[in-house]
Write a protein that holds these residues in place. Structure first.
Motif, mmCIF file in Angstrom:
data_model
loop_
_atom_site.group_PDB
_atom_site.id
_atom_site.type_symbol
_atom_site.label_atom_id
_atom_site.label_comp_id
_atom_site.label_asym_id
_atom_site.label_seq_id
_atom_site.Cartn_x
_atom_site.Cartn_y
_atom_site.Cartn_z
ATOM 1 N N ARG A 162 -24.194 -25.821 25.973
ATOM 2 C CA ARG A 162 -22.435 -26.567 26.517
ATOM 3 C C ARG A 162 -20.995 -26.209 26.473
ATOM 4 N NH1 ARG A 162 -19.375 -29.780 23.026
ATOM 5 N NH2 ARG A 162 -21.201 -29.610 21.334
ATOM 6 N N GLU A 163 -21.168 -25.645 24.875
ATOM 7 C CA GLU A 163 -19.631 -25.439 24.419
ATOM 8 C C GLU A 163 -19.268 -24.332 25.761
ATOM 9 O OE1 GLU A 163 -17.305 -26.302 22.787
ATOM 10 O OE2 GLU A 163 -18.269 -27.870 21.487
ATOM 11 N N VAL A 164 -20.669 -22.831 25.428
ATOM 12 C CA VAL A 164 -19.505 -21.970 26.381
ATOM 13 C C VAL A 164 -18.863 -22.922 28.219
ATOM 14 C CG1 VAL A 164 -20.948 -20.062 27.807
ATOM 15 C CG2 VAL A 164 -21.057 -20.432 25.418
ATOM 16 N N ARG A 165 -20.284 -23.519 28.762
ATOM 17 C CA ARG A 165 -19.764 -24.101 29.809
ATOM 18 C C ARG A 165 -19.167 -24.649 29.542
ATOM 19 N NH1 ARG A 165 -24.600 -26.480 29.980
ATOM 20 N NH2 ARG A 165 -23.784 -28.591 29.047
ATOM 21 N N GLU A 166 -18.599 -25.680 28.683
ATOM 22 C CA GLU A 166 -17.383 -26.089 28.775
ATOM 23 C C GLU A 166 -16.146 -25.128 28.558
ATOM 24 O OE1 GLU A 166 -19.180 -30.455 26.237
ATOM 25 O OE2 GLU A 166 -17.454 -29.019 25.296
ATOM 26 N N GLU A 167 -15.928 -24.016 28.321
ATOM 27 C CA GLU A 167 -14.645 -22.928 28.011
ATOM 28 C C GLU A 167 -14.968 -21.774 29.265
ATOM 29 O OE1 GLU A 167 -14.529 -21.897 23.625
ATOM 30 O OE2 GLU A 167 -14.323 -24.035 23.303
ATOM 31 N N THR A 168 -16.415 -21.757 29.589
ATOM 32 C CA THR A 168 -15.542 -20.725 30.427
ATOM 33 C C THR A 168 -15.998 -21.411 32.266
ATOM 34 O OG1 THR A 168 -18.216 -20.024 30.030
ATOM 35 C CG2 THR A 168 -16.322 -19.483 28.390
#
Length: 146
Positions: free
Chosen positions: A52-58
């Motif tokens: 989730r964090e990687v998707r939200e930021e990249t």
């Protein structure tokens, strides 16, 4: 007895390309160059939170390959789990949390990031089969490292 949590847990994904470079994001809030990541939600498992964090930021979908380090911010009580990841989908896009991206070599990571965040990426790039365990003060590595 104090019922408030004393620590929080964060995750970060070091995405490595076929040239051995790591993807850094330039954070929207402070302009720092770091691996994408953030704090886990209370009811969230580690891998889902990382994705989730990687998707939200990249905008990228990733699959974690290996845990490369465990890091504790001694001033703020944040424990970070860092994973080397591979891209499985999505497209790199600027989001509300990132203002830029860069594929960086180890030397470029050292030049762009403060020590406490650079070491996470460097450990992932040079992973020797076991996770690094380190403490920092938010900027510099402190204490004993394993």
């Amino acid at each position: 007895m104090d019922q408030n949590p004393r620590h929080s847990v964060s995750v970060a994904g070091v995405i490595v390309d076929d040239q051995g470079r790591a993807l850094l994001i330039q954070r929207q809030d402070n302009g720092h160059w770091e691996a994408p990541g953030g704090v886990l939600e209370l009811n969230e498992d580690i891998v889902s939170g990382l994705q989730r964090e990687v998707r939200e930021e990249t905008g990228l979908e990733v699959e974690p390959e290996v845990l490369t380090g465990v890091y504790k911010n001694m001033k703020r009580g944040i424990v970070a789990l860092v994973f080397r990841c591979r891209i499985i989908g999505g497209s790199l896009i600027v989001t509300d949390e990132s203002q830029g991206f860069r594929w960086a070599t180890a030397n470029e990571v050292r030049a762009l990031s403060v020590q406490a965040f650079a070491v996470r990426v460097l450990d992932a790039l040079s992973n020797e089969g076991r996770p690094a365990v380190r403490e920092h003060d938010g900027v510099h590595i402190v204490g004993r490292s394993v």
